[in-house]
Design a protein around this motif. Structure first.
Motif, PDB file in Angstrom:
ATOM      1  N   THR A   1     -21.696   6.616  53.805  1.00  4.45           N
ATOM      2  CA  THR A   1     -22.828   7.312  53.868  1.00  4.45           C
ATOM      3  C   THR A   1     -22.156   8.834  54.076  1.00  4.45           C
ATOM      4  O   THR A   1     -22.809   9.694  53.659  1.00  4.45           O
ATOM      5  CB  THR A   1     -23.192   7.092  55.401  1.00  4.45           C
ATOM      6  N   ASP A   2     -21.041   8.889  54.925  1.00  6.93           N
ATOM      7  CA  ASP A   2     -20.282  10.282  54.886  1.00  6.93           C
ATOM      8  C   ASP A   2     -20.151  11.060  53.387  1.00  6.93           C
ATOM      9  O   ASP A   2     -20.117  12.090  52.964  1.00  6.93           O
ATOM     10  CB  ASP A   2     -18.953  10.292  55.475  1.00  6.93           C
ATOM     11  N   VAL A   3     -19.622  10.029  52.376  1.00  8.18           N
ATOM     12  CA  VAL A   3     -19.433  10.412  50.995  1.00  8.18           C
ATOM     13  C   VAL A   3     -20.750  10.890  50.655  1.00  8.18           C
ATOM     14  O   VAL A   3     -20.859  11.912  49.725  1.00  8.18           O
ATOM     15  CB  VAL A   3     -18.719   9.446  50.173  1.00  8.18           C
ATOM     16  N   LEU A   4     -21.790  10.200  50.621  1.00 10.89           N
ATOM     17  CA  LEU A   4     -22.934  10.429  50.106  1.00 10.89           C
ATOM     18  C   LEU A   4     -23.485  11.679  50.638  1.00 10.89           C
ATOM     19  O   LEU A   4     -24.242  12.779  49.730  1.00 10.89           O
ATOM     20  CB  LEU A   4     -24.186   9.481  50.458  1.00 10.89           C
ATOM     21  N   GLU A   5     -23.138  12.250  51.786  1.00 10.37           N
ATOM     22  CA  GLU A   5     -23.615  13.500  52.373  1.00 10.37           C
ATOM     23  C   GLU A   5     -22.888  14.546  51.646  1.00 10.37           C
ATOM     24  O   GLU A   5     -23.595  15.826  51.418  1.00 10.37           O
ATOM     25  CB  GLU A   5     -23.283  13.514  53.783  1.00 10.37           C
ATOM     26  N   LEU A   6     -21.689  14.390  51.297  1.00 11.96           N
ATOM     27  CA  LEU A   6     -20.715  15.360  50.417  1.00 11.96           C
ATOM     28  C   LEU A   6     -21.438  15.615  49.143  1.00 11.96           C
ATOM     29  O   LEU A   6     -21.446  16.744  48.365  1.00 11.96           O
ATOM     30  CB  LEU A   6     -19.473  14.996  50.378  1.00 11.96           C
ATOM     31  N   MET A   7     -21.986  14.497  48.410  1.00  2.00           N
ATOM     32  CA  MET A   7     -22.553  14.668  47.061  1.00  2.00           C
ATOM     33  C   MET A   7     -23.623  15.572  46.935  1.00  2.00           C
ATOM     34  O   MET A   7     -24.666  15.442  47.798  1.00  2.00           O
ATOM     35  CB  MET A   7     -22.665  13.376  46.249  1.00  2.00           C
ATOM     36  N   ASP A   8     -23.754  16.223  45.654  1.00  2.00           N
ATOM     37  CA  ASP A   8     -25.011  16.958  45.388  1.00  2.00           C
ATOM     38  C   ASP A   8     -25.693  16.286  44.332  1.00  2.00           C
ATOM     39  O   ASP A   8     -24.970  16.186  43.258  1.00  2.00           O
ATOM     40  CB  ASP A   8     -24.546  18.411  45.001  1.00  2.00           C
TER      41      ASP A   8
ATOM     42  N   LYS B   1      -9.573  14.034  39.510  1.00  2.00           N
ATOM     43  CA  LYS B   1      -9.287  13.086  40.596  1.00  2.00           C
ATOM     44  C   LYS B   1      -8.804  14.079  41.801  1.00  2.00           C
ATOM     45  O   LYS B   1      -8.976  13.739  42.852  1.00  2.00           O
ATOM     46  CB  LYS B   1      -8.537  11.998  40.330  1.00  2.00           C
ATOM     47  N   LEU B   2      -7.865  15.005  41.443  1.00  3.66           N
ATOM     48  CA  LEU B   2      -7.384  15.919  42.347  1.00  3.66           C
ATOM     49  C   LEU B   2      -8.347  16.647  43.190  1.00  3.66           C
ATOM     50  O   LEU B   2      -8.393  16.807  44.350  1.00  3.66           O
ATOM     51  CB  LEU B   2      -6.091  16.645  41.782  1.00  3.66           C
ATOM     52  N   VAL B   3      -9.223  17.238  42.394  1.00  3.62           N
ATOM     53  CA  VAL B   3     -10.379  17.980  42.762  1.00  3.62           C
ATOM     54  C   VAL B   3     -11.292  16.944  43.675  1.00  3.62           C
ATOM     55  O   VAL B   3     -11.830  17.583  45.035  1.00  3.62           O
ATOM     56  CB  VAL B   3     -11.363  18.629  41.994  1.00  3.62           C
ATOM     57  N   GLN B   4     -11.407  15.774  43.300  1.00  2.00           N
ATOM     58  CA  GLN B   4     -12.282  14.781  44.133  1.00  2.00           C
ATOM     59  C   GLN B   4     -11.707  14.554  45.410  1.00  2.00           C
ATOM     60  O   GLN B   4     -12.202  14.479  46.595  1.00  2.00           O
ATOM     61  CB  GLN B   4     -12.298  13.810  43.434  1.00  2.00           C
ATOM     62  N   LYS B   5     -10.322  14.560  45.383  1.00  2.00           N
ATOM     63  CA  LYS B   5      -9.425  14.016  46.834  1.00  2.00           C
ATOM     64  C   LYS B   5      -9.543  15.184  47.725  1.00  2.00           C
ATOM     65  O   LYS B   5      -9.595  15.132  48.857  1.00  2.00           O
ATOM     66  CB  LYS B   5      -8.231  13.620  46.531  1.00  2.00           C
ATOM     67  N   ASP B   6      -9.411  16.327  47.071  1.00  2.00           N
ATOM     68  CA  ASP B   6      -9.470  17.386  47.979  1.00  2.00           C
ATOM     69  C   ASP B   6     -10.806  17.726  48.573  1.00  2.00           C
ATOM     70  O   ASP B   6     -10.955  18.070  49.615  1.00  2.00           O
ATOM     71  CB  ASP B   6      -9.156  18.851  47.116  1.00  2.00           C
ATOM     72  N   ALA B   7     -12.049  17.635  47.690  1.00  2.00           N
ATOM     73  CA  ALA B   7     -13.197  17.788  48.663  1.00  2.00           C
ATOM     74  C   ALA B   7     -13.399  16.796  49.723  1.00  2.00           C
ATOM     75  O   ALA B   7     -14.023  17.063  50.708  1.00  2.00           O
ATOM     76  CB  ALA B   7     -14.004  17.561  47.407  1.00  2.00           C
ATOM     77  N   LEU B   8     -12.886  15.433  49.439  1.00  2.64           N
ATOM     78  CA  LEU B   8     -12.937  14.277  50.418  1.00  2.64           C
ATOM     79  C   LEU B   8     -12.095  14.797  51.671  1.00  2.64           C
ATOM     80  O   LEU B   8     -12.751  14.723  53.082  1.00  2.64           O
ATOM     81  CB  LEU B   8     -12.375  13.062  49.997  1.00  2.64           C
ATOM     82  N   THR B   9     -11.060  15.300  51.375  1.00  3.90           N
ATOM     83  CA  THR B   9     -10.133  15.576  52.549  1.00  3.90           C
ATOM     84  C   THR B   9     -10.701  17.000  53.404  1.00  3.90           C
ATOM     85  O   THR B   9     -10.783  16.712  54.492  1.00  3.90           O
ATOM     86  CB  THR B   9      -8.697  16.078  51.858  1.00  3.90           C
ATOM     87  N   ASP B  10     -11.378  17.828  52.666  1.00  6.02           N
ATOM     88  CA  ASP B  10     -12.112  19.150  53.229  1.00  6.02           C
ATOM     89  C   ASP B  10     -13.049  18.647  54.057  1.00  6.02           C
ATOM     90  O   ASP B  10     -13.248  19.338  55.276  1.00  6.02           O
ATOM     91  CB  ASP B  10     -12.248  20.009  52.190  1.00  6.02           C
ATOM     92  N   ALA B  11     -13.749  17.400  53.901  1.00  6.94           N
ATOM     93  CA  ALA B  11     -14.825  17.066  54.372  1.00  6.94           C
ATOM     94  C   ALA B  11     -14.508  16.044  55.661  1.00  6.94           C
ATOM     95  O   ALA B  11     -15.430  15.512  56.289  1.00  6.94           O
ATOM     96  CB  ALA B  11     -15.911  16.212  53.471  1.00  6.94           C
ATOM     97  N   GLY B  12     -13.313  15.643  55.879  1.00  3.94           N
ATOM     98  CA  GLY B  12     -12.905  14.997  56.846  1.00  3.94           C
ATOM     99  C   GLY B  12     -12.983  13.278  56.520  1.00  3.94           C
ATOM    100  O   GLY B  12     -12.918  12.656  57.450  1.00  3.94           O
TER     101      GLY B  12
END
Length: 389
Positions: free
Chosen positions: A241-248, A110-121
């Motif tokens: 939609t912004d979240v989806l763009e971040l997902m691989d 969950k921490l890595v998840q939150k960091d990735a979201l934060t880094d993506a704005g």
């Protein structure tokens, strides 16, 4: 030039054979796609409706390789899948895994998840990593209390989450969490929303925003459309939609959100799979989340995500005090109600608050969701797992 699609289609291997695997198999059948599932429980819930089950642990190297050998594509319906093993098997066998093991690895922490979201704005509640009680107390000085402490790994359905009221409770709460943790500021949210998003070979799409009702950290009901202004619902889909763009990787993602102060939309958590809050789509949308996941991971075009009608869903939870054989009594009212649908998950034992099935109720275009919600709660309460004398 892309290879033309045909039906019958490929075989999809799924790590996990619980209720999500069961509903994936039910959705795949009409497309001519068969499922093989891997699950440690013999005769798991998915087994009656899929081609076959491999009995094995989710991180069993030999079992996952057998699953790949029997499949054209691999996916997972549970975050307990092993991303390193899936990545190795993908590289060695050439069988594609969707969503990608990298996405699973990121979401498992969950921490890595939150960091990735934060880094993506992408907006999220304020949070801090905490390794010990002193760090937790320092974090509370910054974030305020009460707050929510979350296990970084392994939590779901409220497990691994613990509210903290005072810095004096830091040691006790961390003992309850029992591992690496993070703390989130408490959000004075208006409601919890969820958007089911899907990432396919032909782009991304989102279903209309739903509203989730929780009690004791367990999802009880989902209401669609959410009881929020249209602008709020639209903003929730934009953030999703912004979240989806971040997902691989292709597949369905359950994206939980808060409608915070001043209608700000904040991302709570992401599930890289079909989600309980998307069960309404089976009857309530043109294409269900389960069919979308099958379409996406096998490279087929996505279906429409339009809502058919106002829809509410309620979970059927074990209302017993201790584990007993599962037998749901009193289903006559559900089955006798127009526009109501009963979904049984095929679990052998009812345990306290265990998810055993769900009921969906759809309405006419002008139906009041408050009325639908009251009615579906009545249907739910008409059935019980408690034995009768």
């Amino acid at each position: 030039m892309a290879t033309p699609l045909s039906t019958p289609g490929p075989t999809l291997g799924v790590v996990g054979g619980g209720q999500l695997g069961r509903m994936l198999a039910e959705a795949a059948g009409p497309l001519g796609i068969e499922l093989v599932v891997l699950d440690p429980t013999p005769e798991c819930p998915a087994s009656p409706v899929c081609r076959d089950q491999i009995v094995g642990e989710f991180d069993d190297d030999e079992a996952v390789r057998e699953l790949a050998e029997r499949s054209d594509f691999l996916t997972f319906e549970i975050e307990l899948a092993d991303p390193e093993l899936l990545e190795r098997v993908q590289e060695e066998t050439g069988v594609p895994v969707h969503p990608s093991p990298d996405t699973l690895r990121m979401i498992q922490d969950k921490l890595v998840q939150k960091d990735a979201l934060t880094d993506a704005g992408i907006p999220v509640p304020e949070y801090r990593a905490v390794d010990d009680a002193d760090e937790l107390r320092d974090a509370l000085d910054e974030l305020g209390s009460p707050a929510m402490v979350k296990a970084r790994e392994g939590g779901y359905d409220g497990r691994g989450n613990a509210p903290i009221e005072s810095p004096e409770d830091a040691e006790a709460v961390l003992d309850e969490i029992g591992g690496a943790a993070m703390v989130e500021a408490f959000v004075e949210y208006e409601r919890e929303l969820s958007v089911i998003g899907v990432k396919g070979a032909d782009g991304v799409a989102t279903f209309p925003a739903g509203e989730n009702v929780h009690r004791e950290e367990i999802l009880r009901e989902t209401v669609v459309p959410a009881r929020a202004d249209e602008d709020v619902r639209r903003r929730a889909q934009e953030v999703a939609t912004d979240v989806l763009e971040l997902m691989d990787g292709r597949g369905v993602y359950g994206i939980e959100l808060f409608q915070g102060p001043d209608d700000e939309i904040l991302v709570n958590e992401i599930a890289p799979r079909p989600h309980n809050s998307g069960h309404w789509t089976i009857e309530g949308a043109v294409t269900s989340q389960f069919e979308q996941h099958v379409r996406a991971v096998t490279g087929r075009p996505l279906g429409a995500t339009d809502r058919r009608s106002p829809t509410v869903m309620t979970n059927l939870l074990g209302d017993v005090e201790e584990t007993q054989p599962a037998a749901l009594r009193g289903v006559e009212e559900i089955l006798g109600t127009s526009r109501a649908a009963l979904h049984w998950y095929g679990k052998r034992d009812a345990r306290p608050l265990r998810k055993m099935g769900h009921v969906t109720l759809t309405g006419a275009d002008d139906a009041d969701v408050e009325d639908l919600l009251a009615r579906v709660r009545g249907l739910r309460d008409s059935a019980t797992f408690v034995g009768q004398d």
